[in-house]
Design an enzyme around this catalytic site. Structure first.
Site, PDB file in Angstrom:
ATOM      1  N   ALA A  53       0.805  -1.220   0.000  1.00  0.00           N
ATOM      2  CA  ALA A  53       0.000   0.000   0.000  1.00  0.00           C
ATOM      3  C   ALA A  53       0.840   1.274   0.000  1.00  0.00           C
ATOM      4  CB  ALA A  53      -0.946  -0.005   1.201  1.00  0.00           C
ATOM      5  N   THR A  57       0.308   5.728  -1.681  1.00  0.00           N
ATOM      6  CA  THR A  57      -0.094   6.853  -0.825  1.00  0.00           C
ATOM      7  C   THR A  57       0.089   8.195  -1.530  1.00  0.00           C
ATOM      8  OG1 THR A  57       2.097   6.791   0.204  1.00  0.00           O
ATOM      9  CG2 THR A  57       0.312   5.653   1.351  1.00  0.00           C
ATOM     10  N   ARG A  65      -1.802   0.563   7.816  1.00  0.00           N
ATOM     11  CA  ARG A  65      -1.200   0.428   9.142  1.00  0.00           C
ATOM     12  C   ARG A  65      -0.243   1.555   9.507  1.00  0.00           C
ATOM     13  NH1 ARG A  65      -1.072  -4.318   6.590  1.00  0.00           N
ATOM     14  NH2 ARG A  65      -2.385  -5.994   7.389  1.00  0.00           N
ATOM     15  N   TRP A  71      -6.732   1.629   9.154  1.00  0.00           N
ATOM     16  CA  TRP A  71      -7.028   0.840  10.347  1.00  0.00           C
ATOM     17  C   TRP A  71      -6.420   1.450  11.606  1.00  0.00           C
ATOM     18  CZ3 TRP A  71      -5.747  -3.888   6.945  1.00  0.00           C
ATOM     19  CH2 TRP A  71      -6.902  -4.285   6.262  1.00  0.00           C
ATOM     20  N   GLN A 113       0.311  -6.698  -3.557  1.00  0.00           N
ATOM     21  CA  GLN A 113      -0.739  -6.958  -2.576  1.00  0.00           C
ATOM     22  C   GLN A 113      -1.882  -5.950  -2.723  1.00  0.00           C
ATOM     23  OE1 GLN A 113       1.016  -6.991   1.380  1.00  0.00           O
ATOM     24  NE2 GLN A 113       2.946  -7.726   0.541  1.00  0.00           N
ATOM     25  N   HIS A 133      -4.181 -10.206  -4.007  1.00  0.00           N
ATOM     26  CA  HIS A 133      -5.390  -9.930  -3.233  1.00  0.00           C
ATOM     27  C   HIS A 133      -6.533  -9.411  -4.091  1.00  0.00           C
ATOM     28  CE1 HIS A 133      -2.489  -9.333   0.387  1.00  0.00           C
ATOM     29  NE2 HIS A 133      -2.611 -10.596   0.021  1.00  0.00           N
ATOM     30  N   CYS A 141     -14.779 -14.833 -13.961  1.00  0.00           N
ATOM     31  CA  CYS A 141     -15.852 -15.799 -14.173  1.00  0.00           C
ATOM     32  C   CYS A 141     -15.757 -16.924 -13.143  1.00  0.00           C
ATOM     33  CB  CYS A 141     -15.752 -16.374 -15.586  1.00  0.00           C
ATOM     34  SG  CYS A 141     -16.974 -17.678 -15.916  1.00  0.00           S
ATOM     35  N   CYS A 166     -20.435 -14.265 -18.434  1.00  0.00           N
ATOM     36  CA  CYS A 166     -19.018 -14.273 -18.794  1.00  0.00           C
ATOM     37  C   CYS A 166     -18.850 -13.841 -20.240  1.00  0.00           C
ATOM     38  CB  CYS A 166     -18.451 -15.674 -18.590  1.00  0.00           C
ATOM     39  SG  CYS A 166     -16.721 -15.834 -19.086  1.00  0.00           S
ATOM     40  N   GLN A 241       8.201   2.234   7.735  1.00  0.00           N
ATOM     41  CA  GLN A 241       8.092   1.545   9.019  1.00  0.00           C
ATOM     42  C   GLN A 241       8.955   0.286   9.016  1.00  0.00           C
ATOM     43  OE1 GLN A 241       3.671   1.301   8.645  1.00  0.00           O
ATOM     44  NE2 GLN A 241       3.672   1.996  10.764  1.00  0.00           N
TER      45      GLN A 241
END
Length: 367
Positions: A53, A57, A65, A71, A113, A133, A141, A166, A241
């Protein structure tokens, strides 16, 4: 928007470590480490980049995080002040740099991800991208598993049926009787099989894995870079981080990913391309059917390469690197096998061994 996507997920308590303070290198140290990264890129033959992620940004999409992540703020009953829609978000400098590095044959594969679709919008071909993800701009389909690009982000998450037939017969092939579902994973969904296989194979044969904007808290996604280490490759982490695998990295750069890659491209002498809407497949999808399915030929070809290079090869135990010495060794070119003993501590933590024993059939979706 990221907040809406997060709210669409099923309730889940274990979202990882949140709100850890960010760290920034001094400019001198940043320049020094970017030189080291550029040298690694020059010397490597098969580079895999893992994106999280943090590379989006600067496009106005908040992470999850970070100190101001979705979150992190959620625990305080707040929402991020900056939160652009997925439809309006455009690829960042990092997205365009990665596309150029692939075109220049410097990077062989990207494992993402992210569900924001910015790699897709940048014009990066599917052949060089795994989306572990899912993607807000993809329908899949339920029968033939083919994927198609959408012009607008999906309104649902968690592989819910849209009711649309489809589109597999659009190219003259035999029509499928399946229905299209959104391609975004919810908690505990299995990762897409072909994306995961390609990710595992590329990570295993890579001599360099570069992680950008991710704390690597997801499993199995966050453990894929370890496959590179097991087969003797190197690991570079670029994040604000600390990450889950800092103690295993050969090089860590704590700074903005856009700035890191900008400096690296300057050192490599490669021009950074501008974003072009004509290469954005979501725009093309407004008037045409765009197939986003991983090619079977690419899967078969990659499987052969993996077996030729890795089958029967004994994996190495992952030792904790001595980060104090690793940068000096990299910059001075002392990165041969016979010098590796200077870069490790002669100990293996029990939890590090356990990290490698992950069931890759399920995802714990801490995006």
């Amino acid at each position: 928007m990221s907040c809406n996507y997060a709210e669409g997920l099923s309730p889940y308590e274990h979202k990882g470590v949140l709100g850890v303070p960010e760290k920034f290198e001094s400019i001198d140290k940043l320049n020094e480490k970017c030189i080291a990264l550029a040298e690694l890129i020059k010397k490597s033959k098969h580079i895999v980049v893992h994106t999280g992620a943090g590379i989006s940004t600067s496009a106005g999409i908040p992470d999850f995080r970070g100190p101001n992540g979705v979150w992190t703020l959620e625990k305080e009953g707040k929402k991020p002040s900056i939160n652009i829609s997925f439809a309006d978000a455009k690829p960042t400098k990092t997205h365009m740099i990665l596309k150029k590095l692939v075109e220049s044959n410097k990077v062989q594969y990207i494992i993402s991800q992210n569900i924001d679709g910015l790699h897709l919008k940048s014009g990066l071909p599917r052949k060089y991208l795994a989306e572990l993800h899912g993607n807000m701009f993809i329908d899949e389909c339920n029968l033939c598993k083919r994927q198609f690009v959408r012009s607008r982000p999906v309104e649902t998450v968690g592989k819910k049926c849209s009711g649309i037939p489809c589109a597999s017969g659009h190219d003259g092939g035999r029509p499928c009787r399946g229905r299209l579902y959104d391609g975004v994973l919810d908690w505990e969904h299995s990762l897409p099989e072909n994306d995961l296989l390609m990710s595992e194979w590329h990570s295993s044969i890579a001599d360099l894995s570069i992680c950008l904007g991710t704390t690597l808290q997801i499993i199995p996604s966050g453990n894929l870079p370890l496959e590179t280490l097991k087969y003797g490759g190197k690991l570079v982490l670029c994040n604000l981080q600390p990450t889950k695998h800092d103690n295993k990295a050969d090089l860590i750069i704590n700074y903005y990913v856009d700035d890191i890659l900008d400096k690296v491209m300057n050192i490599l002498g490669i021009e950074i391309p501008d974003y072009k809407e004509t290469e954005n497949l979501t725009k093309l999808a407004e008037s045409a059917i765009v197939d986003w399915t991983i090619s079977r030929n690419d899967i078969s070809s990659m499987e052969k390469i993996f077996k030729a290079k890795c089958k029967g090869v004994k994996k190495k135990r992952i030792l904790n690197k001595n980060k104090r010495n690793s940068l000096d060794l990299l910059i001075n070119g002392l990165d041969k096998d016979d010098d590796k003993s200077k870069m490790i501590k002669l100990e293996i933590k029990e939890e590090d061994e356990k990290e490698c024993l992950v069931d890759s059939s399920n995802i714990q979706l801490n995006v």
